[in-house]
Design an enzyme around this catalytic site. Structure first.
Site, PDB file in Angstrom:
ATOM      1  CD1 TRP A   1     -50.535 -63.076  76.958  1.00 14.47           C
ATOM      2  CD2 TRP A   1     -48.999 -63.449  78.541  1.00 14.47           C
ATOM      3  NE1 TRP A   1     -49.671 -64.039  76.502  1.00 14.47           N
ATOM      4  CE2 TRP A   1     -48.726 -64.284  77.442  1.00 14.47           C
ATOM      5  CE3 TRP A   1     -48.165 -63.524  79.658  1.00 14.47           C
ATOM      6  CZ2 TRP A   1     -47.654 -65.177  77.424  1.00 14.47           C
ATOM      7  CZ3 TRP A   1     -47.099 -64.414  79.638  1.00 14.47           C
ATOM      8  CH2 TRP A   1     -46.853 -65.223  78.532  1.00 14.47           C
TER       9      TRP A   1
ATOM     10  CD  GLU B   1     -41.059 -63.066  60.862  1.00  8.32           C
ATOM     11  OE1 GLU B   1     -40.464 -63.523  61.842  1.00  8.32           O
ATOM     12  OE2 GLU B   1     -42.073 -62.358  60.956  1.00  8.32           O
TER      13      GLU B   1
ATOM     14  CE  LYS C   1     -45.392 -63.138  61.953  1.00 10.56           C
ATOM     15  NZ  LYS C   1     -44.222 -62.401  62.304  1.00 10.56           N
TER      16      LYS C   1
ATOM     17  CG  ASN D   1     -47.353 -55.284  83.431  1.00 11.68           C
ATOM     18  OD1 ASN D   1     -47.168 -56.420  83.014  1.00 11.68           O
ATOM     19  ND2 ASN D   1     -46.761 -54.224  82.913  1.00 11.68           N
ATOM     20  N   GLY D   2     -46.626 -57.939  85.670  1.00 15.28           N
ATOM     21  CA  GLY D   2     -45.295 -58.443  86.009  1.00 15.28           C
ATOM     22  C   GLY D   2     -45.415 -59.784  86.715  1.00 15.28           C
TER      23      GLY D   2
ATOM     24  CD  GLU E   1     -46.476 -64.603  65.532  1.00 11.86           C
ATOM     25  OE1 GLU E   1     -45.931 -63.886  64.700  1.00 11.86           O
ATOM     26  OE2 GLU E   1     -46.382 -64.397  66.753  1.00 11.86           O
TER      27      GLU E   1
ATOM     28  CG  HIS F   1     -26.691 -82.320  59.119  1.00 13.85           C
ATOM     29  ND1 HIS F   1     -25.617 -83.171  59.030  1.00 13.85           N
ATOM     30  CD2 HIS F   1     -26.412 -81.260  58.321  1.00 13.85           C
ATOM     31  CE1 HIS F   1     -24.701 -82.637  58.222  1.00 13.85           C
ATOM     32  NE2 HIS F   1     -25.171 -81.480  57.781  1.00 13.85           N
TER      33      HIS F   1
ATOM     34  CB  CYS G   1     -51.055 -57.497  82.572  1.00  9.35           C
ATOM     35  SG  CYS G   1     -51.009 -59.243  82.957  1.00  9.35           S
TER      36      CYS G   1
ATOM     37  NE  ARG H   1     -48.656 -53.395  78.907  1.00 12.29           N
ATOM     38  CZ  ARG H   1     -47.409 -52.971  78.789  1.00 12.29           C
ATOM     39  NH1 ARG H   1     -47.092 -52.179  77.799  1.00 12.29           N
ATOM     40  NH2 ARG H   1     -46.492 -53.320  79.655  1.00 12.29           N
TER      41      ARG H   1
ATOM     42  CE  LYS I   1     -47.430 -55.512  67.380  1.00 14.66           C
ATOM     43  NZ  LYS I   1     -46.990 -56.391  66.285  1.00 14.66           N
TER      44      LYS I   1
END
Ligand code: AGP
Length: 599
Positions: free
Chosen positions: A72, A471, A475, A96-97, A478, A494, A2, A27, A594
């Site tokens: 968020w 990676e 990508k 925020n938190g 997300e 395996h 946030c 955020r 982000k």
């Protein structure tokens, strides 16, 4: 997570505060709201969705007292009731938190009517509960109840006071002519002022009738904090003709590499930054532990290979969110360098481990991208120089992290008199090959369109290509919301091989390296099970793969330690083009933010 903003001072347009809030949208962006004083009357606007919608709910009025929030969600779904601010009477709060003990507080405030499902709402109820005639006293009484990470800004239209409180989550105060602007970060308020106070844990910044005082409730005393004059500038956050920030940032990678190595290599010798060099020269290092989250963790995994093979050091990488809760009392700190990697420099898990280890006097080096971030300010930093990254999916910062890790390990190798021929020279030219991949984007666009309807993907690679497989899969997940698994190719047998069929294509990272034949066997095993294979090849493996795989994307043949830098770019583009083809919000994918400032 946030983003929070607060303002008290000369009258400003309410919309100016929204412009500042917009800079914190990275955020979180699932709902937004603001409260302001209109001649002492509290006005409240809240919406589910992005800040853009809030502009339509405020007129051109001016105010001298306002708080705002972009959310968020942690507790309670994104809707306009759970959006902040939360209001009781003349009090309004943005937070925020996470207030970890919010249920206990609700029980304590038995009889109070809570409107939302959030943890944050307890703050304003608690302050209201203690509020007799002095807001400062009620804040002081309230914060002693709160457990967890919190930064909040509270305003009171009765007294006209504004207060900001910090515990773990970041909060900064900008001193402006005739007032104060409070925010979650410095870049968002640079256009208001360059005179900044960064609050510390336990600080209550209290503004009443033009004056401020800072009381630290942990130390139980009034404190003074330095006013820092910010000299650095923001990078340019414009799309410059690109459809999305992410595409622009992918395309900037050649330049990012040039910027990141500038002044750190001289006459084919790695020299790093002076302070970092001096520190490394005076420190005994036999082990390196990389600690990070998400994409930065994948960079750390590449770092492990560099440390093991180039610098001859023991090395491993750990997720900060896991390492945070390891009992470290028996961890050997001697001869170990802990390297923290973070684009934002604000990731809560990463920062928390770094601070804990700093408290234990461990040897620490930070690799943040954001100058002025908490990580940058609190630790010896070897920053990446990728510039501002707006797209939530990290791209150019990952490449810059790889460069920094390579330079760091080559320096450590040099320190041990390990001779590595030719690599430094190749680092100086790698940016040209990055640019040439970007010029042939149309093949990747075509490939993305062809494969966009698949629901599942496998990403495989060995050795340095394994972190790149991780990676690439991240990508795709997300921004395209497509399920993607990534494994070291040797692990396929395996278990994951059970997933392979003609509905799950594999992106196989197959540039030429010491494992060329092992990789070929794995590709054959996939084909034998009717799996489609897209192979990332170079001129040497192209000839081997061409009659076996379904599609190929070619990158330049380079030294294997530089292959991660080239290999990741087509994977970024592939995920980007699929997401764009499907019409998704590439720069602000659902459920993400982000900067991840909560656990
Ligand atoms: C990357 O695309 C992600 N959005 C995410 O995994 C990110 O890398 C992670 O949250 C770590 O962030 P940091 O580098 O700012 O610490």
């Amino acid at each position: 997570m946030c983003g929070i903003v607060g303002y008290k001072g000369k009258p400003v347009r309410v919309k100016d505060i929204l412009d500042t809030l917009k800079m914190l949208e990275y955020r979180g962006y699932d709902s937004a709201g603001l409260a302001y004083s209109r001649d002492g009357i509290l006005e409240l606007r809240k919406v589910e969705g992005k800040i853009e919608k809030l502009y339509g709910l405020v007129d051109d009025s001016f105010t001298d007292l306002v708080i705002a929030h972009t959310r968020w969600a942690t507790h309670g779904i994104p809707n306009d009731i759970n959006a902040h601010p939360h209001v009781v009477g003349t009090l309004a709060v943005v937070h925020n938190g996470i207030i970890e003990n919010y249920r206990e507080i609700k029980n304590y405030l038995n009889g109070y009517q809570f409107k939302s499902e959030t943890d944050s709402e307890v703050i304003v109820h608690l302050v209201n509960y203690f509020y007799k005639d002095n807001l400062f006293d009620s804040i002081l009484a309230s914060v002693k109840f709160l457990k967890g990470a919190f930064a909040f800004v509270l305003m009171d239209t009765k007294s006209g006071d504004l207060v900001a409180v910090k515990m773990e989550s970041p909060i900064v105060i900008g001193l402006i002519d005739g007032g104060y602007i409070v925010s979650s970060d410095i870049p968002s308020i640079i256009k208001w002022t360059r005179r900044i106070i960064t609050l510390e844990n336990g600080d209550i910044f209290y503004i009443s009738s033009g004056d401020f005082k800072i009381f630290n409730f942990i130390e139980n005393r009034f404190v003074r904090r330095n006013i820092e004059i910010i000299s650095w500038d923001l990078g340019i956050a414009e799309k410059s003709g690109y459809k999305h920030f992410m595409l622009k940032e992918i395309n900037e990678q050649g330049k990012v590499i040039r910027d990141t190595i500038a002044g750190r290599i001289e006459k084919n010798e790695i020299i790093l930054d002076e302070e970092v060099r001096n520190y490394l020269d005076s420190t005994d290092i036999r082990n390196i532990v990389y600690i990070a989250c998400g994409t930065s963790y994948h960079a750390g995994l590449v770092g492990v290979y560099y440390s093991l093979e180039l610098a001859g050091l023991n090395s491993h990488a750990v997720h900060a969110s896991e390492y945070r809760y390891i009992d470290k009392s028996r961890v050997s700190l001697d001869d170990t360098l802990f390297v923290f990697i973070s684009q934002s420099g604000e990731t809560a898990d990463t920062l928390s481990v770094a601070r804990e280890l700093k408290g234990m006097k461990a040897k620490i080096l930070a690799i943040p991208n954001v100058i002025g971030s908490s990580m940058y300010r609190e630790f010896l930093s070897f920053p990446t120089r990728a510039g501002v990254e707006i797209g939530v999916a990290a791209t150019k910062t990952f490449t810059a992290q790889l460069i920094n890790l390579l330079l760091l390990n080559l320096y450590l190798a040099k320190k041990k008199n390990i001779q590595i021929d030719g690599l430094v020279h190749e680092i100086l030219t790698i940016h040209e090959f990055v640019d040439s991949i970007l010029e042939s984007y149309d093949q990747i666009l075509e490939l993305a369109q062809e494969y966009s309807d698949y629901q599942h993907f496998m990403y495989l690679g060995r050795h340095l290509m394994y972190p790149i497989a991780l990676e690439g899969a991240l990508k795709l997940k997300e921004i395209s919301y497509i399920h993607a698994e990534a494994y070291p190719a040797g692990e396929m047998k395996h278990g994951p091989i059970a997933l392979i069929d003609n509905k799950m294509p594999t992106f196989y990272l197959y540039p030429y390296n010491r494992l060329v034949n092992k990789n070929l066997s794995n590709i054959q095993e996939i084909k034998a099970r009717k799996g489609k294979v897209i192979a990332l090849v170079d001129k040497k493996t192209k000839e081997i793969a061409k009659d076996i795989v379904d599609r190929m994307i070619e990158i330049r043949y380079v030294n294997e330690y530089l292959q991660p830098i080239l290999a990741v770019i087509p994977l970024q583009l592939f995920a980007y083009y699929i997401a764009d083809w499907k019409g998704f919000n590439v720069d602000q994918p659902r459920n993400l933010a982000k900067s991840v400032t909560v656990e």
